[in-house]
Design an enzyme around this catalytic site. Structure first.
Site, PDB file in Angstrom:
ATOM      1  N   SER A 234       0.819  -1.206   0.000  1.00  0.00           N
ATOM      2  CA  SER A 234       0.000   0.000   0.000  1.00  0.00           C
ATOM      3  C   SER A 234       0.860   1.266   0.000  1.00  0.00           C
ATOM      4  O   SER A 234       1.626   1.470  -0.926  1.00  0.00           O
ATOM      5  CB  SER A 234      -0.970  -0.050   1.174  1.00  0.00           C
ATOM      6  OG  SER A 234      -2.037   0.791   0.899  1.00  0.00           O
ATOM      7  N   HIS A 376      -7.774  -5.547   1.353  1.00  0.00           N
ATOM      8  CA  HIS A 376      -6.536  -4.770   1.253  1.00  0.00           C
ATOM      9  C   HIS A 376      -5.567  -5.191   2.359  1.00  0.00           C
ATOM     10  O   HIS A 376      -5.768  -4.830   3.520  1.00  0.00           O
ATOM     11  CB  HIS A 376      -6.931  -3.302   1.407  1.00  0.00           C
ATOM     12  CG  HIS A 376      -5.804  -2.342   1.331  1.00  0.00           C
ATOM     13  ND1 HIS A 376      -5.190  -2.013   0.152  1.00  0.00           N
ATOM     14  CD2 HIS A 376      -5.173  -1.626   2.300  1.00  0.00           C
ATOM     15  CE1 HIS A 376      -4.235  -1.128   0.396  1.00  0.00           C
ATOM     16  NE2 HIS A 376      -4.194  -0.880   1.683  1.00  0.00           N
TER      17      HIS A 376
END
Ligand code: GTR
Length: 399
Positions: A234, A376
């Protein structure tokens, strides 16, 4: 009365329009028409058809564009760097690995920065070892040197069992991940950056940290300096791409769910957008980047060019099926549009025209990709495939 109603109606309309503009788009049919800036043409309009012109002109031009408009400058010089061992245990992980805890100190202009590196090296594999370095943006608990706490975010045992050294450092030591304190790290060494519109900010500082760890790793006889992969998840994955683009000593780059201003194309305006990221994280990128809030089409680059700057070194980008915020389609398109840079080196990445199905990774390639089922995150599934990718690229091709 009529005028008042009209006035209220107008305010309401303006307000709801503003709300729509800020809502993320998840509808493919609403992706605007866009043209990507041309990868293989110099700013003077010269066609780039060999790696010499790419390396001498186009690649440096692109580095400059990314520095000036997005991530900020990457200061190279410093007065001094030292390494000291806080711990060196030849029989860590129940004898499977050697653990080195290295304190890296960097000095510049009477200021000092400390990076605590954790490094496990496999005992039962051939030395020097290839290595993975994680830019850790999720706290020290994930990289526990004692191994009392284990985490799939940094599954050190898996890497050791696969014959890889595994290293990590914490981003907060380079630039705290907070808008009021991010300057209390690398930026103390380079205060002039804070005043510059194209100055380094947090993501640049994290990438800079990866390069200082690389400086150390190149001095460690247990590590194969030609086989070091940089990994990030990320916001850390934005930094791993930038680190590998700026520092060609990284042999391989992995960017996990990095999304906006990572591996995903900005011009698609799908999921997170430049304005959103600049508003929520104003300290991640250079002040100049704010100019592109709601103005993606004006960027002189797009994110496929960031991947291209890593060529011919392999890049693996990933997504997760529940993470549309990071624009999986835009990530795959970014990889595909980076292919021409690899072709200049005689490598044909040959990514399939359509993105692979969920949980069907493409790993035996220079440009690798998967979309994993789920949310995620950085998981065991991701790491297992990163290892396959490194096995393919490190063992089957010489750099
Ligand atoms: C989000 C941000 C993303 C990504 C993510 C993360 O809030 O919008 O760009 O960086 O954080 O780092 O997990």
């Amino acid at each position: 009365m009529k005028g008042l109603i009209l006035f209220i109606l107008m305010i309401y309309t303006v307000d709801s329009l503003a709300q729509t503009a800020d809502k993320p788009n998840y509808d493919e049919s609403k992706v605007p028409e866009y043209t990507l800036p041309e990868l293989l043409k110099t700013n003077d309009g010269v066609k780039v058809n060999n790696k010499q012109v790419w390396e001498a002109i186009r690649r440096p031009e692109l580095i400059r564009e990314f520095e000036d408009n997005i991530y900020g400058q990457m200061p190279q010089g410093f007065d001094r760097i030292t390494y000291s061992f806080i711990n060196d245990n030849k029989s860590a992980m129940e004898g499977k690995a050697r653990l080195k805890e290295v304190l890296i100190k960097v000095f510049n202009k009477d200021q000092k920065l400390e990076i605590n590196l954790i490094l496990f090296i496999p005992n039962r594999a051939k030395r020097p070892s290839p290595a993975f370095l994680l830019i850790n943006n999720r706290g020290k608990e994930n990289t526990d040197p004692t191994r009392i706490n284990k985490s799939d975010f940094w599954p050190a045992e898996l890497l050791i069992d696969s014959g890889y050294a595994i290293a990590a450092f914490n981003v907060d030591e380079l630039a705290p991940d907070q808008k009021d304190t991010y300057m209390n790290g690398v930026l103390r060494l380079y205060p002039e950056q804070l005043a510059a519109n194209n100055g380094m900010r947090a993501i640049g500082a994290w990438a800079w940290g990866a390069s200082r760890v690389m400086d150390y790793l190149l001095t460690d006889p247990d590590i194969d300096g030609k086989q070091i992969a940089v990994v990030g998840h990320s916001r850390g994955g934005k930094a791993s791409l930038w680190a590998a683009a700026e520092d060609q000593r990284f042999a391989l780059c992995i960017t996990n769910c990095s999304g906006n201003t990572g591996a995903a194309l900005a011009r698609r305006q799908f999921g997170e957008r430049i304005k959103t990221i600049n508003t929520k994280f104003p300290y991640w990128f250079s002040p100049n980047y704010k100019k592109f809030n709601d103005q993606e089409a004006l960027l002189p680059v797009d994110q496929h060019m960031l991947i291209s700057m890593i060529a011919p070194r392999p890049v693996y980008a990933t997504n997760a099926s529940d993470d549309l915020w990071a624009d999986p389609k835009g990530t795959y398109l970014s990889l595909q549009n980076a292919e021409p840079a690899y072709v200049l080196y005689g490598i044909k990445p040959n990514l399939p025209a359509n993105s692979p199905a969920i949980n069907e990774p493409i790993v035996n390639a220079s440009l690798a990709y998967h979309i994993r089922e789920g949310k995620h995150d950085l998981t065991l599934f991701d790491w297992i495939n990163f290892i396959k990718f490194a096995n393919y690229n490190f063992k089957k091709r010489a750099f």
